[in-house]
Design an enzyme around this catalytic site. Sequence first.
Site, PDB file in Angstrom:
ATOM      1  N   LYS B  68       0.825  -1.204   0.000  1.00 16.40           N
ATOM      2  CA  LYS B  68       0.000   0.000   0.000  1.00 16.40           C
ATOM      3  C   LYS B  68       0.861   1.257   0.000  1.00 16.40           C
ATOM      4  CE  LYS B  68      -1.495   2.339   3.258  1.00 16.40           C
ATOM      5  NZ  LYS B  68      -2.647   2.279   4.098  1.00 16.40           N
ATOM      6  N   ARG B 112     -10.104   1.177   6.581  1.00 12.38           N
ATOM      7  CA  ARG B 112      -9.486   0.180   7.460  1.00 12.38           C
ATOM      8  C   ARG B 112      -9.004   0.831   8.753  1.00 12.38           C
ATOM      9  NH1 ARG B 112      -4.358   2.165   8.501  1.00 12.38           N
ATOM     10  NH2 ARG B 112      -2.724   1.360   7.149  1.00 12.38           N
ATOM     11  N   GLN B 140     -11.545  11.233   9.184  1.00 11.46           N
ATOM     12  CA  GLN B 140     -11.519  10.200  10.228  1.00 11.46           C
ATOM     13  C   GLN B 140     -12.475  10.540  11.365  1.00 11.46           C
ATOM     14  OE1 GLN B 140     -10.217   7.036  10.795  1.00 11.46           O
ATOM     15  NE2 GLN B 140      -9.920   7.149   8.592  1.00 11.46           N
ATOM     16  N   GLY B 224      -4.512   9.602  15.645  1.00 11.40           N
ATOM     17  CA  GLY B 224      -3.922  10.656  14.821  1.00 11.40           C
ATOM     18  C   GLY B 224      -2.421  10.528  14.625  1.00 11.40           C
ATOM     19  N   LYS B 230       4.371  13.762  15.764  1.00 10.95           N
ATOM     20  CA  LYS B 230       2.969  13.924  16.154  1.00 10.95           C
ATOM     21  C   LYS B 230       2.699  13.369  17.556  1.00 10.95           C
ATOM     22  CE  LYS B 230       1.275  13.596  11.362  1.00 10.95           C
ATOM     23  NZ  LYS B 230       0.450  12.756  10.456  1.00 10.95           N
TER      24      LYS B 230
END
Lengths: 332, 332
Positions: B68, B112, B140, B224, B230
């Site tokens: 992917k 997913r 999301q 997230g 992050k």
Amino acid sequence: MQLYTRKEIERIIRLDPSLIKVIEQAFTSLVTKKVTMPPIMRIDVPEHNGEVDIKSAFIEGEDSFAVKLSSGFFNNPSLGLPTSGGMMVLLNSRTGQPLAVLADDGMLTDLRTAAAGAVGAAYCSRKDARRAGIIGTGAQARLQLKALTFVRPIDHVYVYGRKVERAEAYKEEMEKELGLPVTICSSVKEAVAESDIVVTTTPSRKPLIFAEWMKPGLHITAMGSDAEHKQELDHGVLEKADSITCDVIHQSERLGELRSAAALKSPVMELGELTSGRKQARTSDEEITVCDLTGTGVQDTAIARFTWNALNNKGDDHDERSQNEHQIHLGR
Amino acid sequence: MQLYTRKEIERIIRLDPSLIKVIEQAFTSLVTKKVTMPPIMRIDVPEHNGEVDIKSAFIEGEDSFAVKLSSGFFNNPSLGLPTSGGMMVLLNSRTGQPLAVLADDGMLTDLRTAAAGAVGAAYCSRKDARRAGIIGTGAQARLQLKALTFVRPIDHVYVYGRKVERAEAYKEEMEKELGLPVTICSSVKEAVAESDIVVTTTPSRKPLIFAEWMKPGLHITAMGSDAEHKQELDHGVLEKADSITCDVIHQSERLGELRSAAALKSPVMELGELTSGRKQARTSDEEITVCDLTGTGVQDTAIARFTWNALNNKGDDHDERSQNEHQIHLGR
């Protein structure tokens, strides 16, 4: 996004001087531009004796880059299928959006690998090298020889393969395609003894070439090893060489011939340092040079962009661009 | 090989109980089967504030697996394009040959990811959790809420977003689509105070939720953070939690919330350990649970296979399979 099949790609891309120059330029980018080239991602499929490698590179300033999947499934021949395959995805550098899927079944990987062999030989071997020794009789054995003929005045080929019938098929095909005499050797040693340039193209897990066979002026390109368990050159060959060049040093240390090297005569160079003119591999006709190629994402990005441009008629015309050109001069 | 567009995929795949069960099963595979899941490959395109992540996983015994590509190009909104995109390539496990390119523009990744949120909540939150707090107002934020409604009797939604107009659009859309009342909160703290389950769906670079806001019975899913820079949860949240579950621990330590954690109450678990019945996240209604999701290659392989089967009518029929089913019970 567009999907192109191998047939469509074959019609427009082949091993020729334009492609070799594109790959030469890709190596130069590696040292003259900011390049993002992450380590190879490998997905093992042990159940079926297979693996998929993923390579990629983004070159600063270019409007697209490739992600390349290449597969090696070693039970495939028993199913009547080729061992290797693959595809490339070309992405827009500005937006990340896919531009094209090049469903080439590994053809572009084969070509860019052979083109790198030509670049390596052009920058390392003697200019008058005319006898080529090819170890192995598969697809790369064919393409590497063809690539060599573009950069050196090859006039005789010495091939060694474990299976005589495959060596015979190789001889027949290459004599017909390239118009060069091919001699089948009974050992690797014999092929090395006869040649100015030797290209090893095997998946060997143990050394095929040894230090005591080295002779002044020899150049060896080792392109077979691209995994931890593979090796074509005995460590003594590297230790005896006057200069060693790799496509990417850290990759060669992990997956290529540098894994086995101990005390080298001089610092290892990268091919981009040669193509950019920053360093020189050979300084005399007597020196022994080695070039180890493991395959890089910049080559994939370069050939994917070249193919995409050709498919969209943005590049030079296929027929015009190199019909009358055979041997070319790379670099300075 | 076949190429499927997002439109073709949208017609056949949506967030529903069948998909959530497929993703639940994927996590179980991670602990019950031999899985090859290499670290994420990331190609940075700094020039355009973008990156491409590549994920993959081969699950023992399965006849196909996915590679992917997902992209995040953060200048895209200024070009009128979505930030994220992507595509999946499904490969034959036996031969390595590509079966299909799913040119889904990131839709399957979105689905997913939301399905994993449902799995996390189903195994960690109180069974009677009915108030959902959603931090963030993007794709999301929508999908995670929808996913939650399949596994818990959600009857009220509390949303917080930095931009009021986006929170208002969220409220309007979700009330219409899900028939649930949505209250816009003026702070993250307020949303946490009102909720039994909180889902953080932001690209925040600094903590949004703090330990002193924790209350008995709360469950937080943090989906997230998926990169080194992050973070959504203050380290104190993790240290106060009675149980912490990750999709993949080593990935969360590198890219997710575990990066900031110091002294935890108990060993961190993986989601597959819960879905396989080997471990339990919650042992009482008073415990505080956290689930951190960074996104895994097994989810990609699972949804790519599910999509391919649906496109080829090998799976259950889309309409039949879950039309009458709303809330489902996962696992034991």
